[in-house]
Design an enzyme around this catalytic site. Structure first.
Site, PDB file in Angstrom:
ATOM      1  N   GLU A 167      36.566  32.924  60.136  1.00 13.67           N
ATOM      2  CA  GLU A 167      36.789  32.254  58.856  1.00 13.67           C
ATOM      3  C   GLU A 167      37.859  31.160  58.974  1.00 13.67           C
ATOM      4  OE1 GLU A 167      35.242  32.361  56.049  1.00 13.67           O
ATOM      5  OE2 GLU A 167      33.886  34.050  56.346  1.00 13.67           O
TER       6      GLU A 167
ATOM      7  N   PRO B  44      41.676  48.100  40.890  1.00 10.20           N
ATOM      8  CA  PRO B  44      40.649  48.794  40.103  1.00 10.20           C
ATOM      9  C   PRO B  44      39.641  47.798  39.517  1.00 10.20           C
ATOM     10  CG  PRO B  44      42.854  49.516  39.455  1.00 10.20           C
ATOM     11  CD  PRO B  44      43.033  48.362  40.388  1.00 10.20           C
ATOM     12  N   ASP B  45      38.379  48.170  39.488  1.00  8.79           N
ATOM     13  CA  ASP B  45      37.291  47.362  38.912  1.00  8.79           C
ATOM     14  C   ASP B  45      37.037  46.057  39.658  1.00  8.79           C
ATOM     15  OD1 ASP B  45      36.863  49.283  36.905  1.00  8.79           O
ATOM     16  OD2 ASP B  45      38.485  48.425  35.709  1.00  8.79           O
TER      17      ASP B  45
ATOM     18  N   GLY C  52      39.914  32.763  54.665  1.00  9.82           N
ATOM     19  CA  GLY C  52      39.330  34.097  54.802  1.00  9.82           C
ATOM     20  C   GLY C  52      37.948  34.150  54.200  1.00  9.82           C
TER      21      GLY C  52
ATOM     22  N   GLU D  72      40.902  20.760  50.979  1.00 15.33           N
ATOM     23  CA  GLU D  72      42.184  20.292  51.480  1.00 15.33           C
ATOM     24  C   GLU D  72      42.908  21.464  52.104  1.00 15.33           C
ATOM     25  OE1 GLU D  72      44.246  18.320  48.246  1.00 15.33           O
ATOM     26  OE2 GLU D  72      46.130  18.383  49.356  1.00 15.33           O
TER      27      GLU D  72
ATOM     28  N   GLU E 111      37.040  27.348  58.078  1.00 18.73           N
ATOM     29  CA  GLU E 111      37.672  26.769  56.882  1.00 18.73           C
ATOM     30  C   GLU E 111      38.753  25.745  57.178  1.00 18.73           C
ATOM     31  OE1 GLU E 111      38.936  29.577  53.964  1.00 18.73           O
ATOM     32  OE2 GLU E 111      36.953  30.475  53.768  1.00 18.73           O
TER      33      GLU E 111
END
Ligand SMILES: [Zn+2]
Length: 173
Positions: free
Chosen positions: A96, A117-118, A80, A143, A100
């Site tokens: 993605e 949060p944060d 991702g 890998e 990948e």
């Protein structure tokens, strides 16, 4: 240094994106957003949207080992990455996976939307199955491997999202 601080594109900006003036973080704006000291505009710090894909095949899930130099290197995550502005989330998810792990996937249902949060990242996780392609690690991956749910390396997962999405999908915990 936290994972967030080590990702410079996730660090709060120092300059106003409109006029280049200095951003004031002293909190005068009721919303909590910084304000430009020169032009007075508030600067809205939007979340970063990340599209992730949980690819299942015969009861196993595909994980990718993050390569050296990336935040959380040496840890496993779902394929991702960040959604580009103007790109659909589904297209970003498929792109993605291609970059990948080298696979073309057919997206299935939404596993969930994960935010904390944060944490500036909002992760949107899709289930998927393999359609075509040749499995192999891409540029930011060392890998790739299939894991049975019983053998998922829980202590070596890259992000909270990775574990939470896997637990939700396999109804663990
Ligand atoms: Zn400004």
């Amino acid at each position: 240094m936290t994972a967030i601080e080590s990702q410079s594109h996730l660090s709060p900006p120092k300059c106003c994106p409109i006029c280049g003036g200095r951003l004031d973080y002293s909190g005068h704006e009721p919303s909590g957003h910084p304000v430009c000291a020169d032009c007075g505009r508030p600067c809205y710090l939007d979340p970063k949207v990340c599209a992730c894909v949980l690819i299942e095949d015969q009861g196993r899930v595909l994980l990718a080992l993050r390569s050296e130099g990336r935040p959380e290197a040496g840890r496993w995550n779902l394929p991702g990455g960040f959604v580009d502005r103007g790109e659909s989330v589904e297209a970003a998810a498929a792109r993605e996976v291609r970059e990948e792990v080298g696979l073309e996937v057919e997206l299935g249902g939404l596993v969930g939307v994960f935010s904390y949060p944060d944490d500036p990242v909002v992760a949107i996780v899709y289930a998927a199955r393999v359609k075509a392609g040749r499995l192999g690690p891409g540029g930011e991956t060392d890998e790739v491997a299939w894991f049975e749910p019983a053998h998922i390396p829980w202590d070596l997962l890259a992000f909270q999202t990775t574990g939470d999405a896997l637990k939700k999908y396999f109804a663990i915990g």
